[in-house]
Design an enzyme around this catalytic site. Structure first.
Site, mmCIF file in Angstrom:
data_model
loop_
_atom_site.group_PDB
_atom_site.id
_atom_site.type_symbol
_atom_site.label_atom_id
_atom_site.label_comp_id
_atom_site.label_asym_id
_atom_site.label_seq_id
_atom_site.Cartn_x
_atom_site.Cartn_y
_atom_site.Cartn_z
ATOM 1 N N ARG A 101 45.270 11.998 4.275
ATOM 2 C CA ARG A 101 44.687 10.941 5.122
ATOM 3 C C ARG A 101 44.223 11.539 6.453
ATOM 4 N N GLY A 141 39.201 18.454 19.318
ATOM 5 C CA GLY A 141 40.128 19.195 20.170
ATOM 6 C C GLY A 141 40.383 18.493 21.485
ATOM 7 N N GLY A 148 49.778 17.294 26.068
ATOM 8 C CA GLY A 148 49.715 16.568 24.795
ATOM 9 C C GLY A 148 49.627 15.077 25.065
ATOM 10 N N THR A 175 43.823 19.757 13.836
ATOM 11 C CA THR A 175 43.683 19.592 12.385
ATOM 12 C C THR A 175 42.301 20.060 11.946
ATOM 13 N N ARG A 254 43.977 6.007 15.116
ATOM 14 C CA ARG A 254 45.275 5.320 15.143
ATOM 15 C C ARG A 254 45.241 4.107 14.215
ATOM 16 N N ARG A 279 68.405 6.056 -13.034
ATOM 17 C CA ARG A 279 69.548 6.933 -12.732
ATOM 18 C C ARG A 279 70.859 6.173 -12.950
ATOM 19 N N GLU A 374 48.421 11.428 17.587
ATOM 20 C CA GLU A 374 47.718 10.174 17.909
ATOM 21 C C GLU A 374 48.548 9.277 18.826
ATOM 22 N N PHE A 394 54.072 4.975 32.602
ATOM 23 C CA PHE A 394 53.775 6.326 32.107
ATOM 24 C C PHE A 394 54.180 7.398 33.111
HETATM 25 P P1 TGC Z 1 44.734 5.812 31.901
HETATM 26 O O1 TGC Z 1 44.455 5.879 33.364
HETATM 27 O O2 TGC Z 1 45.673 4.771 31.390
HETATM 28 O O3 TGC Z 1 43.383 5.640 31.078
HETATM 29 C C1 TGC Z 1 42.204 6.383 31.403
HETATM 30 C C2 TGC Z 1 41.032 5.495 31.025
HETATM 31 O O4 TGC Z 1 41.042 5.282 29.601
HETATM 32 C C3 TGC Z 1 41.200 3.887 29.318
HETATM 33 N N1 TGC Z 1 42.086 3.802 28.149
HETATM 34 C C4 TGC Z 1 41.608 3.617 26.935
HETATM 35 N N2 TGC Z 1 40.357 3.402 26.495
HETATM 36 C C5 TGC Z 1 40.175 3.243 25.173
HETATM 37 N N3 TGC Z 1 41.219 3.284 24.304
HETATM 38 C C6 TGC Z 1 42.482 3.503 24.701
HETATM 39 N N4 TGC Z 1 43.468 3.545 23.810
HETATM 40 C C7 TGC Z 1 42.727 3.674 26.070
HETATM 41 N N5 TGC Z 1 43.837 3.914 26.816
HETATM 42 C C8 TGC Z 1 43.425 3.988 28.086
HETATM 43 C C9 TGC Z 1 41.792 3.284 30.573
HETATM 44 O O5 TGC Z 1 41.472 1.915 30.668
HETATM 45 C C10 TGC Z 1 41.122 4.092 31.643
HETATM 46 O O6 TGC Z 1 39.791 3.636 31.813
HETATM 47 P P2 TGC Z 1 39.148 3.641 33.270
HETATM 48 O O7 TGC Z 1 37.780 3.077 33.047
HETATM 49 O O8 TGC Z 1 40.035 2.763 34.107
HETATM 50 O O9 TGC Z 1 39.142 5.061 33.720
HETATM 51 O O10 TGC Z 1 45.137 7.267 31.439
HETATM 52 P P3 TGC Z 1 46.500 8.038 31.567
HETATM 53 O O11 TGC Z 1 46.156 9.412 32.044
HETATM 54 O O12 TGC Z 1 47.499 7.256 32.365
HETATM 55 O O13 TGC Z 1 46.986 8.156 30.028
HETATM 56 C C11 TGC Z 1 47.175 7.019 29.258
HETATM 57 C C12 TGC Z 1 47.782 7.371 27.885
HETATM 58 C C13 TGC Z 1 49.128 8.004 28.048
HETATM 59 C C14 TGC Z 1 47.944 6.045 27.132
HETATM 60 C C15 TGC Z 1 46.857 8.274 27.090
HETATM 61 O O14 TGC Z 1 46.526 9.385 27.751
HETATM 62 C C16 TGC Z 1 47.330 8.575 25.694
HETATM 63 O O15 TGC Z 1 46.993 7.836 24.786
HETATM 64 N N6 TGC Z 1 48.104 9.706 25.422
HETATM 65 C C17 TGC Z 1 48.393 10.137 24.065
HETATM 66 C C18 TGC Z 1 47.466 11.288 23.694
HETATM 67 C C19 TGC Z 1 47.094 11.301 22.252
HETATM 68 O O16 TGC Z 1 47.216 10.309 21.534
HETATM 69 N N7 TGC Z 1 46.573 12.419 21.777
HETATM 70 C C20 TGC Z 1 46.089 12.499 20.420
HETATM 71 C C21 TGC Z 1 45.279 13.744 20.216
HETATM 72 S S1 TGC Z 1 44.261 13.732 18.743
HETATM 73 C C22 TGC Z 1 45.343 13.787 17.478
HETATM 74 O O17 TGC Z 1 46.503 13.743 17.624
HETATM 75 C C23 TGC Z 1 44.734 13.881 16.106
HETATM 76 S S2 TGC Z 1 45.935 13.955 14.887
HETATM 77 C C24 TGC Z 1 45.080 13.991 13.450
HETATM 78 C C25 TGC Z 1 45.046 12.675 12.736
HETATM 79 O O18 TGC Z 1 44.699 11.646 13.320
HETATM 80 O O19 TGC Z 1 45.349 12.627 11.541
HETATM 81 P P1 FAD Z 2 54.612 16.137 24.649
HETATM 82 O O1 FAD Z 2 53.525 15.324 25.263
HETATM 83 O O2 FAD Z 2 55.047 17.359 25.347
HETATM 84 O O3 FAD Z 2 55.869 15.173 24.437
HETATM 85 C C1 FAD Z 2 57.190 15.665 24.176
HETATM 86 C C2 FAD Z 2 58.151 14.463 24.193
HETATM 87 O O4 FAD Z 2 58.122 13.843 25.487
HETATM 88 C C3 FAD Z 2 57.728 13.379 23.186
HETATM 89 O O5 FAD Z 2 58.878 12.769 22.658
HETATM 90 C C4 FAD Z 2 56.996 12.379 24.073
HETATM 91 O O6 FAD Z 2 56.968 11.067 23.538
HETATM 92 C C5 FAD Z 2 57.822 12.467 25.341
HETATM 93 N N1 FAD Z 2 57.051 11.989 26.504
HETATM 94 C C6 FAD Z 2 55.924 12.482 27.045
HETATM 95 N N2 FAD Z 2 55.515 11.745 28.067
HETATM 96 C C7 FAD Z 2 56.426 10.733 28.191
HETATM 97 C C8 FAD Z 2 56.559 9.612 29.068
HETATM 98 N N3 FAD Z 2 55.672 9.361 30.031
HETATM 99 N N4 FAD Z 2 57.636 8.816 28.906
HETATM 100 C C9 FAD Z 2 58.536 9.022 27.919
HETATM 101 N N5 FAD Z 2 58.460 10.062 27.070
HETATM 102 C C10 FAD Z 2 57.412 10.890 27.207
HETATM 103 N N6 FAD Z 2 45.735 16.967 18.688
HETATM 104 C C11 FAD Z 2 44.375 16.997 18.751
HETATM 105 O O7 FAD Z 2 43.792 16.933 19.831
HETATM 106 N N7 FAD Z 2 43.637 17.104 17.605
HETATM 107 C C12 FAD Z 2 44.208 17.200 16.367
HETATM 108 O O8 FAD Z 2 43.500 17.288 15.358
HETATM 109 C C13 FAD Z 2 45.639 17.190 16.294
HETATM 110 N N8 FAD Z 2 46.263 17.347 15.084
HETATM 111 C C14 FAD Z 2 47.619 17.492 15.047
HETATM 112 C C15 FAD Z 2 48.241 17.868 13.845
HETATM 113 C C16 FAD Z 2 49.625 18.079 13.819
HETATM 114 C C17 FAD Z 2 50.265 18.534 12.548
HETATM 115 C C18 FAD Z 2 50.411 17.852 14.981
HETATM 116 C C19 FAD Z 2 51.901 18.033 14.942
HETATM 117 C C20 FAD Z 2 49.802 17.495 16.161
HETATM 118 C C21 FAD Z 2 48.400 17.337 16.223
HETATM 119 N N9 FAD Z 2 47.748 17.070 17.440
HETATM 120 C C22 FAD Z 2 46.378 17.067 17.506
HETATM 121 C C23 FAD Z 2 48.516 17.045 18.682
HETATM 122 C C24 FAD Z 2 49.225 15.717 18.979
HETATM 123 O O9 FAD Z 2 48.315 14.729 19.340
HETATM 124 C C25 FAD Z 2 50.253 15.966 20.074
HETATM 125 O O10 FAD Z 2 51.297 16.746 19.505
HETATM 126 C C26 FAD Z 2 50.815 14.681 20.652
HETATM 127 O O11 FAD Z 2 49.837 13.997 21.405
HETATM 128 C C27 FAD Z 2 52.062 14.914 21.529
HETATM 129 O O12 FAD Z 2 51.845 15.935 22.450
HETATM 130 P P2 FAD Z 2 52.908 17.143 22.598
HETATM 131 O O13 FAD Z 2 53.196 17.668 21.240
HETATM 132 O O14 FAD Z 2 52.375 18.071 23.607
HETATM 133 O O15 FAD Z 2 54.234 16.470 23.115
#
Ligand code: TGC
Ligand code: FAD
Length: 395
Positions: A101, A141, A148, A175, A254, A279, A374, A394
């Site tokens: 997925r 990326g 993260g 990924t 997500r 079983r 995510e 946060f």
């Molecule tokens: P913050 O100040 O809250 O937000 C910045 C601006 O973004 C807006 N916003 C969003 N917009 C669209 N969708 C959302 N979900 C949004 N969340 C926030 C917000 O309104 C603001 O807009 P503006 O116009 O006011 O500037 O930002 P923050 O720095 O406090 O961070 C917020 C937080 C923690 C929620 C965000 O950074 C976050 O979601 N962190 C998690 C990072 C994450 O999910 N990384 C994933 C990487 S990719 C991946 O993992 C792929 S895995 C492969 C697979 O999917 O299978």
């Molecule tokens: P951290 O952010 O360092 O977090 C460590 C711990 O601290 C977690 O438990 C977290 O919840 C906690 N924490 C952090 N901040 C807070 C807070 N404010 N309050 C309370 N607790 C907090 N990323 C991409 O960009 N693209 C991809 O394609 C992608 N694919 C992935 C594939 C795999 C197999 C994996 C494992 C990860 C992938 N990621 C990808 C990265 C993924 O999105 C990050 O691992 C994720 O966002 C968490 O970041 P981190 O691992 O740096 O953990």
């Protein structure tokens, strides 16, 4: 007057959620399920054991032919299906393996969505039809070694040099990073965070496979390194501006996880139900023991409640009323439910549950990644908390 006989619940669709789907959505579900069970399920344990997907290009082509890349995107060779139909596809793929997925999420919901939302017409024409067909692979990326959960703290930087851009930095955990033809890379600029398209083979760009993963093993994960990578002006995604741009792509992926987690949970529950019925211990099937029935009851409730959550969020999305906090609710609730189900299903399998002969431990360890990427469980809890209180916790 005779009373109408009400059909008892189907153990495989207890709340009759699927039977209420319109025929078109059921047809898409069945097509993806048939493909997944025929082409993916027989191989996935071997891929997981090997720690890779042996033929990512062949798999991409097969997914392209199936029509699941950018399935919810309109135009550019994409299917333009409903959000619910896309969710059902994610559910059926993740019932086989979260890594498969993920392949579809990263291509369709992250890389293609970024190009579709923020790309120029030339960029869309160049990449989207080939990506929809599975002829080109994309990655996304955002995450870095030191940022993260807090992607706004990224260090990857793009600076102007004449009309070119020069990109420096490292992305981590990407990924499909080492098999992609194009990387969507998010970088800080003097004008805030912007997105760039970096084709594989661009001088200064290397992708290093991450080994020794114990989760999501049927998936390729890489580190991307950018060392003075020179890009032409048209590498910039012109519509991208600020952290909100990548975050809006994350909402799409997500959303797929909200449904995918239901698939992983369902697969574990069904494996446990079947195992418990065959079983035998102490002279009878373990399904006859009260403690096992409690486990089955807990699992069937989790699977069906998660399914209803996914369907409601999907219906909101199709109605244009899905806020990103709805998606946080779904990711938070459904991944936690799937983790509970996987752990319980593994216990029902006893020692057999720790092998790749059964899917339960594979799903259980995959779900550790699903709960992390995510947005971690904690990040989505904080999003929900912010939504209901109006207070951000946060920082
Ligand atoms: P913050 O100040 O809250 O937000 C910045 C601006 O973004 C807006 N916003 C969003 N917009 C669209 N969708 C959302 N979900 C949004 N969340 C926030 C917000 O309104 C603001 O807009 P503006 O116009 O006011 O500037 O930002 P923050 O720095 O406090 O961070 C917020 C937080 C923690 C929620 C965000 O950074 C976050 O979601 N962190 C998690 C990072 C994450 O999910 N990384 C994933 C990487 S990719 C991946 O993992 C792929 S895995 C492969 C697979 O999917 O299978
Ligand atoms: P951290 O952010 O360092 O977090 C460590 C711990 O601290 C977690 O438990 C977290 O919840 C906690 N924490 C952090 N901040 C807070 C807070 N404010 N309050 C309370 N607790 C907090 N990323 C991409 O960009 N693209 C991809 O394609 C992608 N694919 C992935 C594939 C795999 C197999 C994996 C494992 C990860 C992938 N990621 C990808 C990265 C993924 O999105 C990050 O691992 C994720 O966002 C968490 O970041 P981190 O691992 O740096 O953990």
């Amino acid at each position: 007057m005779s009373e109408r006989r009400i059909t008892p619940p189907d153990p495989h669709d207890f709340l009759a959620v699927d039977s209420a789907l319109p025929a078109e959505e059921r047809a898409i579900r069945d097509t993806v399920r048939d493909f997944a069970e025929r082409e993916l399920l027989p191989n996935v344990a071997d891929w997981f054991e090997a720690g890779t997907i042996p033929d990512p290009r062949g798999l991409a082509k097969a997914f392209g032919d199936l029509g699941v890349f950018g399935m919810h995107v309109a135009g550019y060779g994409c299917a333009g299906a409903s959000a619910v139909a896309y969710g059902l596809a994610c559910r059926e793929l993740e019932a086989v393996d979260s890594g498969l997925r993920s392949f579809v999420s990263v291509q369709g919901s992250l890389a293609m969505t970024a190009i579709h939302k923020f790309g120029s017409e030339d960029q869309k024409q160049k990449w989207l039809p080939r990506m929809a067909a599975g002829e080109a692979i994309g990655c996304f990326g955002l995450t870095e070694p030191d940022s993260g959960s807090d992607p706004g703290a990224m260090r990857t930087r793009a600076r102007r040099d004449g009309s070119d851009w020069v990109l420096d930095g490292t992305k981590m955990w990407i990924t499909n990073g080492s098999v992609a033809d194009v990387a969507v890379v998010w970088a800080a600029t003097d004008d805030g965070i912007r997105g760039f398209l970096v084709p594989a083979g661009t001088p200064g760009f290397t992708a290093n496979v991450i080994h020794k993963k114990l989760s999501l093993r049927a998936s390729v994960t890489a580190e991307l390194v950018f060392d003075g990578v020179r890009l032409p002006a048209d590498a910039l995604l012109p519509g991208s501006k600020g952290l909100g741009s990548p975050l809006s792509c994350l909402n799409e992926a997500r959303y797929g996880i909200v449904w995918g987690a239901v698939g992983a949970a369902r697969a574990c529950y069904e494996a446990a139900l079947e195992y418990a019925g065959t079983r035998e211990q102490f002279g009878g099937p373990i399904a006859g023991f009260q403690l096992t029935q409690r486990k089955l009851a807990d699992m069937v409730v989790d699977v069906n409640q998660a399914g209803l959550t996914a369907l409601q969020i999907g219906r909101l999305k199709d109605a244009g009323a899905c806020h990103h906090n709805h998606v946080s609710f779904g990711k938070f609730a459904n991944v936690a439910a799937a983790q509970r189900v996987a752990r319980t299903a593994r216990s029902v399998h006893g020692a057999n549950g720790i092998t790749l002969e059964y899917p339960v431990l594979r799903h259980m360890v995959n779900l550790e990644t699903v709960a992390t990427y995510e947005g971690t469980e904690e990040i989505h809890a904080l999003s929900i908390g912010q939504s209901v209180t109006g207070i951000s916790a946060f920082r």
